[in-house]
Design a protein around this motif. Structure first.
Motif, PDB file in Angstrom:
ATOM      1  N   VAL A 219      49.216  80.182  55.846  1.00 34.34           N
ATOM      2  CA  VAL A 219      48.567  79.748  54.614  1.00 34.34           C
ATOM      3  C   VAL A 219      48.218  78.275  54.779  1.00 34.34           C
ATOM      4  CG1 VAL A 219      48.845  79.425  52.128  1.00 34.34           C
ATOM      5  CG2 VAL A 219      49.911  81.389  53.255  1.00 34.34           C
ATOM      6  N   VAL A 220      47.028  77.906  54.370  1.00 30.53           N
ATOM      7  CA  VAL A 220      46.596  76.515  54.475  1.00 30.53           C
ATOM      8  C   VAL A 220      46.251  76.009  53.082  1.00 30.53           C
ATOM      9  CG1 VAL A 220      44.844  74.970  55.433  1.00 30.53           C
ATOM     10  CG2 VAL A 220      45.684  76.884  56.789  1.00 30.53           C
ATOM     11  N   PHE A 221      46.740  74.829  52.776  1.00 29.60           N
ATOM     12  CA  PHE A 221      46.411  74.157  51.521  1.00 29.60           C
ATOM     13  C   PHE A 221      45.718  72.849  51.867  1.00 29.60           C
ATOM     14  CE2 PHE A 221      50.083  76.767  50.440  1.00 29.60           C
ATOM     15  CZ  PHE A 221      49.702  77.349  49.242  1.00 29.60           C
ATOM     16  N   PRO A 222      44.397  72.852  51.964  1.00 29.69           N
ATOM     17  CA  PRO A 222      43.686  71.624  52.317  1.00 29.69           C
ATOM     18  C   PRO A 222      43.997  70.494  51.330  1.00 29.69           C
ATOM     19  CG  PRO A 222      42.221  73.502  52.400  1.00 29.69           C
ATOM     20  CD  PRO A 222      43.493  73.969  51.750  1.00 29.69           C
ATOM     21  N   GLY A 223      44.187  69.316  51.867  1.00 25.80           N
ATOM     22  CA  GLY A 223      44.419  68.151  51.026  1.00 25.80           C
ATOM     23  C   GLY A 223      45.853  67.979  50.566  1.00 25.80           C
ATOM     24  N   MET A 224      46.765  68.843  51.017  1.00 27.35           N
ATOM     25  CA  MET A 224      48.154  68.737  50.597  1.00 27.35           C
ATOM     26  C   MET A 224      48.763  67.453  51.160  1.00 27.35           C
ATOM     27  SD  MET A 224      51.355  71.315  51.233  1.00 27.35           S
ATOM     28  CE  MET A 224      50.746  72.560  50.129  1.00 27.35           C
ATOM     29  N   THR A 225      49.564  66.798  50.348  1.00 27.88           N
ATOM     30  CA  THR A 225      50.252  65.590  50.790  1.00 27.88           C
ATOM     31  C   THR A 225      51.590  65.961  51.429  1.00 27.88           C
ATOM     32  OG1 THR A 225      51.458  65.288  48.722  1.00 27.88           O
ATOM     33  CG2 THR A 225      49.247  64.293  48.860  1.00 27.88           C
ATOM     34  N   GLU A 226      52.201  65.001  52.103  1.00 27.02           N
ATOM     35  CA  GLU A 226      53.513  65.229  52.694  1.00 27.02           C
ATOM     36  C   GLU A 226      54.526  65.596  51.615  1.00 27.02           C
ATOM     37  OE1 GLU A 226      56.921  62.855  55.303  1.00 27.02           O
ATOM     38  OE2 GLU A 226      55.078  61.812  54.730  1.00 27.02           O
ATOM     39  N   GLY A 227      54.487  64.905  50.503  1.00 26.60           N
ATOM     40  CA  GLY A 227      55.417  65.197  49.411  1.00 26.60           C
ATOM     41  C   GLY A 227      55.235  66.605  48.864  1.00 26.60           C
ATOM     42  N   GLN A 228      53.999  67.024  48.713  1.00 25.79           N
ATOM     43  CA  GLN A 228      53.743  68.380  48.220  1.00 25.79           C
ATOM     44  C   GLN A 228      54.253  69.420  49.217  1.00 25.79           C
ATOM     45  OE1 GLN A 228      49.541  67.717  47.725  1.00 25.79           O
ATOM     46  NE2 GLN A 228      49.715  67.722  45.477  1.00 25.79           N
ATOM     47  N   ALA A 229      54.037  69.166  50.509  1.00 26.13           N
ATOM     48  CA  ALA A 229      54.500  70.106  51.534  1.00 26.13           C
ATOM     49  C   ALA A 229      56.023  70.205  51.521  1.00 26.13           C
ATOM     50  CB  ALA A 229      54.005  69.665  52.912  1.00 26.13           C
ATOM     51  N   LYS A 230      56.691  69.053  51.399  1.00 27.77           N
ATOM     52  CA  LYS A 230      58.153  69.047  51.369  1.00 27.77           C
ATOM     53  C   LYS A 230      58.692  69.696  50.098  1.00 27.77           C
ATOM     54  CE  LYS A 230      58.918  65.214  54.500  1.00 27.77           C
ATOM     55  NZ  LYS A 230      59.384  63.835  54.672  1.00 27.77           N
TER      56      LYS A 230
ATOM     57  N   VAL B 114      53.918  70.576  59.209  1.00 25.62           N
ATOM     58  CA  VAL B 114      53.217  70.014  60.361  1.00 25.62           C
ATOM     59  C   VAL B 114      52.590  68.687  59.948  1.00 25.62           C
ATOM     60  CG1 VAL B 114      51.363  70.399  62.023  1.00 25.62           C
ATOM     61  CG2 VAL B 114      52.760  72.325  61.249  1.00 25.62           C
ATOM     62  N   ASP B 115      52.973  67.628  60.644  1.00 30.92           N
ATOM     63  CA  ASP B 115      52.456  66.290  60.365  1.00 30.92           C
ATOM     64  C   ASP B 115      51.117  66.120  61.080  1.00 30.92           C
ATOM     65  OD1 ASP B 115      51.856  63.554  60.308  1.00 30.92           O
ATOM     66  OD2 ASP B 115      53.961  62.959  60.464  1.00 30.92           O
ATOM     67  N   PRO B 116      50.016  65.967  60.331  1.00 30.78           N
ATOM     68  CA  PRO B 116      48.694  65.869  60.953  1.00 30.78           C
ATOM     69  C   PRO B 116      48.501  64.586  61.761  1.00 30.78           C
ATOM     70  CG  PRO B 116      48.531  65.417  58.615  1.00 30.78           C
ATOM     71  CD  PRO B 116      49.940  65.865  58.872  1.00 30.78           C
ATOM     72  N   ASN B 117      49.438  63.643  61.664  1.00 33.03           N
ATOM     73  CA  ASN B 117      49.358  62.447  62.497  1.00 33.03           C
ATOM     74  C   ASN B 117      49.745  62.738  63.939  1.00 33.03           C
ATOM     75  OD1 ASN B 117      48.652  60.338  60.520  1.00 33.03           O
ATOM     76  ND2 ASN B 117      50.578  60.960  59.589  1.00 33.03           N
ATOM     77  N   TYR B 118      50.462  63.855  64.152  1.00 33.38           N
ATOM     78  CA  TYR B 118      50.931  64.188  65.489  1.00 33.38           C
ATOM     79  C   TYR B 118      50.440  65.526  66.011  1.00 33.38           C
ATOM     80  CZ  TYR B 118      54.099  60.364  64.496  1.00 33.38           C
ATOM     81  OH  TYR B 118      54.611  59.144  64.165  1.00 33.38           O
ATOM     82  N   PHE B 119      49.987  66.401  65.125  1.00 30.06           N
ATOM     83  CA  PHE B 119      49.587  67.744  65.534  1.00 30.06           C
ATOM     84  C   PHE B 119      48.267  68.130  64.880  1.00 30.06           C
ATOM     85  CE2 PHE B 119      54.212  67.636  65.610  1.00 30.06           C
ATOM     86  CZ  PHE B 119      54.474  68.071  66.891  1.00 30.06           C
ATOM     87  N   ILE B 120      47.465  68.874  65.618  1.00 36.88           N
ATOM     88  CA  ILE B 120      46.239  69.438  65.058  1.00 36.88           C
ATOM     89  C   ILE B 120      46.503  70.928  64.816  1.00 36.88           C
ATOM     90  CG2 ILE B 120      45.266  69.864  67.355  1.00 36.88           C
ATOM     91  CD1 ILE B 120      42.502  69.385  66.129  1.00 36.88           C
ATOM     92  N   SER B 121      46.152  71.379  63.654  1.00 35.94           N
ATOM     93  CA  SER B 121      46.300  72.795  63.337  1.00 35.94           C
ATOM     94  C   SER B 121      44.910  73.416  63.364  1.00 35.94           C
ATOM     95  CB  SER B 121      46.913  72.980  61.942  1.00 35.94           C
ATOM     96  OG  SER B 121      48.223  72.487  61.935  1.00 35.94           O
ATOM     97  N   LEU B 122      44.732  74.363  64.229  1.00 32.73           N
ATOM     98  CA  LEU B 122      43.437  75.021  64.375  1.00 32.73           C
ATOM     99  C   LEU B 122      43.562  76.491  64.024  1.00 32.73           C
ATOM    100  CD1 LEU B 122      42.365  73.591  67.853  1.00 32.73           C
ATOM    101  CD2 LEU B 122      41.571  72.839  65.601  1.00 32.73           C
ATOM    102  N   HIS B 123      42.566  77.004  63.392  1.00 31.19           N
ATOM    103  CA  HIS B 123      42.461  78.437  63.152  1.00 31.19           C
ATOM    104  C   HIS B 123      41.273  78.869  64.003  1.00 31.19           C
ATOM    105  CE1 HIS B 123      45.271  78.526  59.695  1.00 31.19           C
ATOM    106  NE2 HIS B 123      45.039  77.239  59.831  1.00 31.19           N
ATOM    107  N   VAL B 124      41.574  79.540  65.098  1.00 31.83           N
ATOM    108  CA  VAL B 124      40.591  79.832  66.128  1.00 31.83           C
ATOM    109  C   VAL B 124      40.292  81.326  66.138  1.00 31.83           C
ATOM    110  CG1 VAL B 124      40.162  79.682  68.607  1.00 31.83           C
ATOM    111  CG2 VAL B 124      41.470  77.889  67.465  1.00 31.83           C
TER     112      VAL B 124
END
Length: 92
Positions: A5-16, A34-44
């Motif tokens: 499930v992907v929630f575009p625009g979610m903040t770190e606080g919301q994810a936690k 998943v921290d977007p500063n260190y990982f890219i999440s792709l739906h391929v």
């Protein structure tokens, strides 16, 4: 294979906030943030996965560093696993 499930625009606080509530509401479900500063999440899709496989095979046979080739092998294994598990084309 598993659903995500992907929630575009979610903040770190919301994810936690969301993850423990989802795990609590659905016994047996374990997720990760998943921290977007260190990982890219792709739906391929399958076409893209097949193209990635070709590119990774080229990298493996190139003059790239041993480290790059090792990373490519790991990515290739993940792509192959998904393709072998029956990943479908969007048209199916």
């Amino acid at each position: 294979m598993y659903w995500s499930v992907v929630f575009p625009g979610m903040t770190e606080g919301q994810a936690k906030w969301l993850l423990p509530r989802a795990e609590e509401g659905l016994p047996g479900l374990l997720g990760s943030i998943v921290d977007p500063n260190y990982f890219i999440s792709l739906h391929v899709d399958r076409h893209s996965a097949e193209t990635m496989k070709e590119a990774l095979l080229l990298l493996e046979s190139s003059d790239s560093s041993t480290e790059s080739k090792g990373i490519a092998r790991g990515l290739l294994e993940a792509v192959d696993d998904w393709l072998d598990a029956g990943g479908k084309y969007l048209e199916e």
